[in-house]
Motif scaffolding. Structure first.
Motif, PDB file in Angstrom:
ATOM      1  N   UNK A 144       2.421   0.058   3.055  1.00  0.00           N
ATOM      2  CA  UNK A 144       3.274  -1.156   1.508  1.00  0.00           C
ATOM      3  C   UNK A 144       3.631  -1.465   2.069  1.00  0.00           C
ATOM      4  N   UNK A 145       4.283  -2.535   3.206  1.00  0.00           N
ATOM      5  CA  UNK A 145       5.152  -3.318   3.124  1.00  0.00           C
ATOM      6  C   UNK A 145       4.274  -4.704   3.749  1.00  0.00           C
ATOM      7  N   UNK A 146       3.592  -5.651   2.548  1.00  0.00           N
ATOM      8  CA  UNK A 146       2.483  -6.129   3.107  1.00  0.00           C
ATOM      9  C   UNK A 146       2.638  -7.637   3.178  1.00  0.00           C
ATOM     10  N   UNK A 147       1.770  -8.440   3.381  1.00  0.00           N
ATOM     11  CA  UNK A 147       1.939  -9.832   3.342  1.00  0.00           C
ATOM     12  C   UNK A 147       1.035 -10.077   2.201  1.00  0.00           C
ATOM     13  N   UNK A 193       3.794 -14.600   0.381  1.00  0.00           N
ATOM     14  CA  UNK A 193       5.012 -13.610   1.251  1.00  0.00           C
ATOM     15  C   UNK A 193       4.879 -12.770   1.042  1.00  0.00           C
ATOM     16  N   UNK A 194       5.652 -11.860   1.826  1.00  0.00           N
ATOM     17  CA  UNK A 194       5.617 -10.726   2.128  1.00  0.00           C
ATOM     18  C   UNK A 194       6.945  -9.608   0.615  1.00  0.00           C
ATOM     19  N   UNK A 195       5.934  -8.557   1.416  1.00  0.00           N
ATOM     20  CA  UNK A 195       6.759  -8.009  -0.060  1.00  0.00           C
ATOM     21  C   UNK A 195       8.459  -7.111   0.339  1.00  0.00           C
ATOM     22  N   UNK A 196       9.001  -6.717  -0.441  1.00  0.00           N
ATOM     23  CA  UNK A 196      10.332  -6.534  -0.135  1.00  0.00           C
ATOM     24  C   UNK A 196      10.185  -4.662   0.044  1.00  0.00           C
ATOM     25  N   UNK A 197      10.730  -4.552   1.742  1.00  0.00           N
ATOM     26  CA  UNK A 197      10.980  -3.201   2.779  1.00  0.00           C
ATOM     27  C   UNK A 197      11.503  -2.412   1.531  1.00  0.00           C
ATOM     28  N   UNK A 198      10.359  -1.463   1.829  1.00  0.00           N
ATOM     29  CA  UNK A 198      10.950   0.085   1.163  1.00  0.00           C
ATOM     30  C   UNK A 198      12.897   0.556   2.019  1.00  0.00           C
ATOM     31  N   UNK A 199      13.556   1.876   1.456  1.00  0.00           N
ATOM     32  CA  UNK A 199      15.099   1.793   2.349  1.00  0.00           C
ATOM     33  C   UNK A 199      14.227   2.769   3.774  1.00  0.00           C
ATOM     34  N   UNK A 200      13.044   3.305   3.662  1.00  0.00           N
ATOM     35  CA  UNK A 200      11.892   3.797   4.887  1.00  0.00           C
ATOM     36  C   UNK A 200      11.711   3.185   5.717  1.00  0.00           C
ATOM     37  N   UNK A 201      11.389   1.717   5.467  1.00  0.00           N
ATOM     38  CA  UNK A 201      11.071   0.870   6.112  1.00  0.00           C
ATOM     39  C   UNK A 201      11.612   0.065   7.190  1.00  0.00           C
ATOM     40  N   UNK A 202      13.114  -0.329   6.225  1.00  0.00           N
ATOM     41  CA  UNK A 202      14.533  -1.062   6.423  1.00  0.00           C
ATOM     42  C   UNK A 202      14.730  -0.500   8.004  1.00  0.00           C
ATOM     43  N   UNK A 203      14.560   1.078   7.289  1.00  0.00           N
ATOM     44  CA  UNK A 203      14.900   2.501   8.933  1.00  0.00           C
ATOM     45  C   UNK A 203      14.318   1.776  10.183  1.00  0.00           C
ATOM     46  N   UNK A 210      16.100  -9.810   5.267  1.00  0.00           N
ATOM     47  CA  UNK A 210      14.696 -10.506   4.908  1.00  0.00           C
ATOM     48  C   UNK A 210      15.377 -11.837   3.733  1.00  0.00           C
ATOM     49  N   UNK A 211      14.451 -12.682   3.923  1.00  0.00           N
ATOM     50  CA  UNK A 211      13.964 -13.765   2.400  1.00  0.00           C
ATOM     51  C   UNK A 211      13.179 -14.333   2.323  1.00  0.00           C
ATOM     52  N   UNK A 212      12.217 -14.894   0.827  1.00  0.00           N
ATOM     53  CA  UNK A 212      10.955 -15.783   1.206  1.00  0.00           C
ATOM     54  C   UNK A 212      11.677 -17.569   1.217  1.00  0.00           C
ATOM     55  N   UNK A 218       4.922 -18.179   4.845  1.00  0.00           N
ATOM     56  CA  UNK A 218       6.149 -17.857   4.837  1.00  0.00           C
ATOM     57  C   UNK A 218       7.305 -17.655   5.609  1.00  0.00           C
ATOM     58  N   UNK A 219       8.355 -17.367   6.399  1.00  0.00           N
ATOM     59  CA  UNK A 219       9.123 -16.752   7.432  1.00  0.00           C
ATOM     60  C   UNK A 219       9.859 -15.979   7.102  1.00  0.00           C
ATOM     61  N   UNK A 220       9.550 -14.611   5.947  1.00  0.00           N
ATOM     62  CA  UNK A 220      10.231 -14.017   5.850  1.00  0.00           C
ATOM     63  C   UNK A 220      10.903 -12.784   7.029  1.00  0.00           C
ATOM     64  N   UNK A 221      10.503 -12.881   8.472  1.00  0.00           N
ATOM     65  CA  UNK A 221      10.401 -12.224   9.246  1.00  0.00           C
ATOM     66  C   UNK A 221       9.455 -11.128   9.725  1.00  0.00           C
ATOM     67  N   UNK A 222       8.477 -11.041   9.065  1.00  0.00           N
ATOM     68  CA  UNK A 222       7.682  -9.457   9.003  1.00  0.00           C
ATOM     69  C   UNK A 222       6.693  -9.936   9.925  1.00  0.00           C
TER      70      UNK A 222
END
Length: 200
Positions: free
Chosen positions: A124-127, A144-154, A170-172, A191-195
């Motif tokens: 679910x973490x996509x551009x 842009x990239x979607x905001x990562x969930x808590x599990x994706x952060x982990x 991560x910021x857009x 976008x350089x959101x870091x994904x």
């Protein structure tokens, strides 16, 4: 299971008030007949614990072949000559080495997901590309990239890839590239959101 227990139901005015049960002779005989799992080896220099660990490692080998055949596409193999077949197997083995490194790093950090679970979590973490048409008939793409969930952060933060910053920061931010000639019909924005991680 019911045949292994003697069950007694206590009733008051036709309603069950208590249930008592205990193992019967058949259950006790079954417990006595339970066997012992024995490993036979000629490695007398190893302790029982070391032999057990070596035996359990077989499941890891079997799991690796299962992963290569399934998730990494070793099968089906539609090649008809040696060279492309060898190349197909070689790429699959290389992919497994990368996968094994990812899983080992996550397990060392206390994340014990299998590969299918990781793929499902990260799916679910996509551009997202937003396309806009300009008055002069050209196209502008904003990614842009979607905001990562808590599990994706982990998962991201446990892997700590060197090529991108921690995803909690991560910021857009948009950086338009130089405008292309109208004949190219594309004005890409990125976008350089870091994904920077791509998991197949």
């Amino acid at each position: 299971m019911g045949n292994l227990y003697t069950i007694k139901v206590e009733q008051t005015d036709g309603k069950a008030t208590d249930i008592k049960f205990k193992k019967n002779a058949q259950a006790q005989a079954k417990e006595e007949a339970i066997g012992t799992y024995v490993l036979r080896t000629n490695r007398l220099d190893l302790s029982g614990e070391e032999i057990s660990k070596l035996h359990r490692s077989l499941s890891t080998v079997e799991e690796s072949f299962k992963t290569m055949k399934g998730n990494l596409g070793l099968r089906p193999n539609f090649h008809h000559t040696d060279t492309p077949t060898i190349a197909h197997v070689h790429v699959t083995v290389l992919a497994y080495h990368i996968l094994a490194g990812i899983l080992k790093k996550l397990r060392t950090a206390g994340v014990h997901y299998n590969w299918n679970t990781i793929r499902n979590i990260l799916a679910t973490h996509i551009r997202v590309t937003t396309t806009m048409n300009t008055k002069d008939g050209c196209v502008i793409d904003v990614r842009t990239c979607t905001a990562p969930t808590e599990k994706q952060h982990t998962i991201y933060n446990k892997l700590q890839p060197k090529s991108c910053k921690r995803f909690s920061q991560c910021e857009n931010q948009y950086f338009p590239l130089p405008r292309l000639a109208k004949s190219d019909n594309r004005y890409p924005f990125f976008s350089n959101c870091g994904s920077a991680i791509v998991l197949l």
